[in-house]
Design an enzyme around this catalytic site. Structure first.
Site, PDB file in Angstrom:
ATOM      1  N   TYR A 161       0.861  -1.188   0.000  1.00  0.00           N
ATOM      2  CA  TYR A 161       0.000   0.000   0.000  1.00  0.00           C
ATOM      3  C   TYR A 161       0.890   1.229   0.000  1.00  0.00           C
ATOM      4  O   TYR A 161       1.844   1.320   0.776  1.00  0.00           O
ATOM      5  CB  TYR A 161      -0.886  -0.002   1.250  1.00  0.00           C
ATOM      6  CG  TYR A 161      -1.774   1.215   1.394  1.00  0.00           C
ATOM      7  CD1 TYR A 161      -2.827   1.450   0.501  1.00  0.00           C
ATOM      8  CD2 TYR A 161      -1.578   2.136   2.430  1.00  0.00           C
ATOM      9  CE1 TYR A 161      -3.652   2.562   0.646  1.00  0.00           C
ATOM     10  CE2 TYR A 161      -2.400   3.246   2.578  1.00  0.00           C
ATOM     11  CZ  TYR A 161      -3.434   3.459   1.685  1.00  0.00           C
ATOM     12  OH  TYR A 161      -4.249   4.557   1.830  1.00  0.00           O
TER      13      TYR A 161
ATOM     14  N   ASP B  60       9.253   2.693  -0.410  1.00  0.00           N
ATOM     15  CA  ASP B  60       8.225   3.303   0.427  1.00  0.00           C
ATOM     16  C   ASP B  60       8.494   2.879   1.864  1.00  0.00           C
ATOM     17  O   ASP B  60       8.178   1.755   2.260  1.00  0.00           O
ATOM     18  CB  ASP B  60       6.827   2.878  -0.028  1.00  0.00           C
ATOM     19  CG  ASP B  60       5.734   3.549   0.812  1.00  0.00           C
ATOM     20  OD1 ASP B  60       6.067   4.132   1.867  1.00  0.00           O
ATOM     21  OD2 ASP B  60       4.561   3.490   0.406  1.00  0.00           O
TER      22      ASP B  60
ATOM     23  N   LYS C  16       4.562   8.608   8.913  1.00  0.00           N
ATOM     24  CA  LYS C  16       4.336   7.985  10.217  1.00  0.00           C
ATOM     25  C   LYS C  16       5.334   8.458  11.298  1.00  0.00           C
ATOM     26  O   LYS C  16       5.149   9.547  11.821  1.00  0.00           O
ATOM     27  CB  LYS C  16       4.236   6.476  10.065  1.00  0.00           C
ATOM     28  CG  LYS C  16       2.990   6.157   9.191  1.00  0.00           C
ATOM     29  CD  LYS C  16       2.561   4.722   9.107  1.00  0.00           C
ATOM     30  CE  LYS C  16       1.194   4.644   8.443  1.00  0.00           C
ATOM     31  NZ  LYS C  16       1.108   3.941   7.186  1.00  0.00           N
TER      32      LYS C  16
END
Ligand SMILES: *Cc1c(COP(=O)(O)O)cnc(C)c1O
Length: 434
Positions: free
Chosen positions: A146, A241, A274
């Site tokens: 994702y 990512d 995050k």
């Protein structure tokens, strides 16, 4: 557990009248596991407290950012101080420079970084940059990874390698995903074939090096090595990512772990989020100077944001990054996470439950089958009824894990030995229900 006045239910009913599905991000809705989402009133350290004043040991940690636990005093102080100086200026600040310098110091593959407000925005911008840098349109992503909800990334595999992906969301026109090729994670043969077929047209390959959005699946070292070689050979950019893994699995991110076994390994672009915001909306993407200088206002690749590099978010992120550099921080976090994972394995074995689990730094995952999976299709063979039984068995005992079988778990510095022991005792009981 039913309460005479269950405030979670009352709030959820109220929420459902005004917010689609009652939530502002779908996985929060407990749709996969059933039941009512907990409405969180406050959090402290390793614990979150719901509307019924019930305490839970939190293994979601806001889906990764809360590596220090909730309400770390130094972070709270930094944020309070920043707030008093103003929420947002829409003009540059020293703290953005400090945060950029700090990120670059810890992540040597990057010379420059651009700060944005969400992982979605960072991933989307990295792809635009890769396309701008190469003058090519096509990209590779992997099933089960994702990268946020940008149109070009909400794609599942088409019927074959010569065909491109199908949108996984309504509202994404086929024209927008026609350049996205979706491959199986850890499948070397498919990777070779895709580059043989499309190499000269590929702008980039984007990958979660340790995929936390299919629970916890590592890209094998030979696979990452081949991704790097093929990208270099064909002039495509390798985009890591690390929104989830960055500052979470190790101080230098997952790339530092692969660099231990692949000499000189570096991705071309890195996407982060995050932990770098410590719980505030902050994310980033970066890479080598020559590529990053293609970004506006220096170059032709446009990207912007009213709240980018927000002064309160950067204060929160900077203090979080300072704290995780304390000597021994990652060793202690890794040991704790390892003891949780080992304990879960023992509890499963004692109850005759087929089980596998893995962890790195403060991130972990477990599966209700014997061998660790290598790709999304295998992850999805999990018996969801059994997972739901474990999930609710834990929740009923005050242990809060992700309400979906394809999500990773997170341990924070605030989790104590006692919290881990309490979790393992609860897990034993939950496994008994299977
Ligand atoms: C969470 C996540 C994103 C998206 O970040 P948001 O801040 O939710 O937009 C992208 N990539 C990975 C690997 C993630 O875990």
């Amino acid at each position: 557990m039913t309460h005479s006045t269950d405030l979670n239910t009352t709030l959820f009913q109220r929420a459902c009248r005004v917010i689609p599905g009652g939530v502002n991000s779908p996985v929060r809705a407990f749709k996969a596991v059933g039941g009512t989402p907990r409405f969180i009133e406050r959090a402290q350290g390793a614990y979150i407290f719901d509307a019924n004043q019930r305490r839970y040991i939190d293994y979601i940690g806001s889906w990764g950012p809360m590596i220090l636990g909730h309400g770390h005093p130094a972070v709270v102080e930094a944020v309070q101080k920043a707030v008093l100086d103003g929420f947002s200026f829409g003009a540059p600040t020293e703290r953005e420079v400090e945060l950029a310098e700090e990120i670059l110091r810890l992540m040597p593959s990057m010379d420059m970084v651009r700060l944005v407000s969400s992982g979605t925005e960072a991933a989307m911008s990295a792809i635009r940059l890769a396309r701008g840098a190469t003058g090519r349109s096509k990209l590779i992503k992997f099933e089960g990874c994702y990268h946020g909800h940008a149109d070009a990334l909400l794609v599942k595999a088409g019927s074959g390698l010569a065909t491109f992906g199908n949108a996984t969301s309504a509202g994404v026109p086929p024209e927008v995903v026609q350049h996205t090729l979706v491959l199986e994670y850890n499948n070397l043969a498919q990777l070779e074939e895709a580059f043989a077929l499309h190499g000269p047209e590929l702008a980039c390959l984007m990958i979660e090096p340790i995929a936390g959005n299919m629970n916890f699946v590592r890209a094998s070292v030979p696979f990452v090595k081949r991704c790097r070689e093929l990208c270099s050979q064909h002039g495509a950019l390798l985009v890591f990512d690390e929104v989830m893994t960055g500052f979470r699995v190790a101080l230098g991110g997952a790339q530092s772990i692969y660099a231990q076994t692949i000499a000189g390994f570096e991705p071309d672009l890195t996407v982060m989020g995050k932990v770098i915001g410590g719980g505030m909306p902050l994310a980033a993407f970066g890479g080598k100077r020559a590529v990053m200088e293609l970004m506006a206002p220096l170059g032709p690749v446009y990207q912007a944001g009213t709240l980018s590099g927000n002064p309160v978010a950067t204060a929160c992120g900077l203090e979080t990054l300072r704290q995780i550099q304390e000597p021994g921080f990652f060793d202690a976090l890794s040991q704790k996470t390892r003891s949780l994972v080992d304990g879960l394995k023992s509890a499963a074995a004692a109850n005759g439950v087929p089980f596998s689990a893995d962890c790195q730094g403060g991130m972990f995952g477990f599966f209700l089958f014997k061998d660790l999976p290598q790709n999304y299709a295998t992850v999805m063979t999990t018996d969801s009824k059994r997972f739901n039984t474990v999930f609710h068995g834990l929740l009923d005992q005050g242990i809060y894990i992700a309400p979906a079988l394809y999500e990773a778990g997170f341990v924070s510095a605030a989790h104590s030995e006692h919290d881990i022991a309490e979790t393992l005792a609860a897990a034993s009981k939950a496994f008994c229900l299977l």
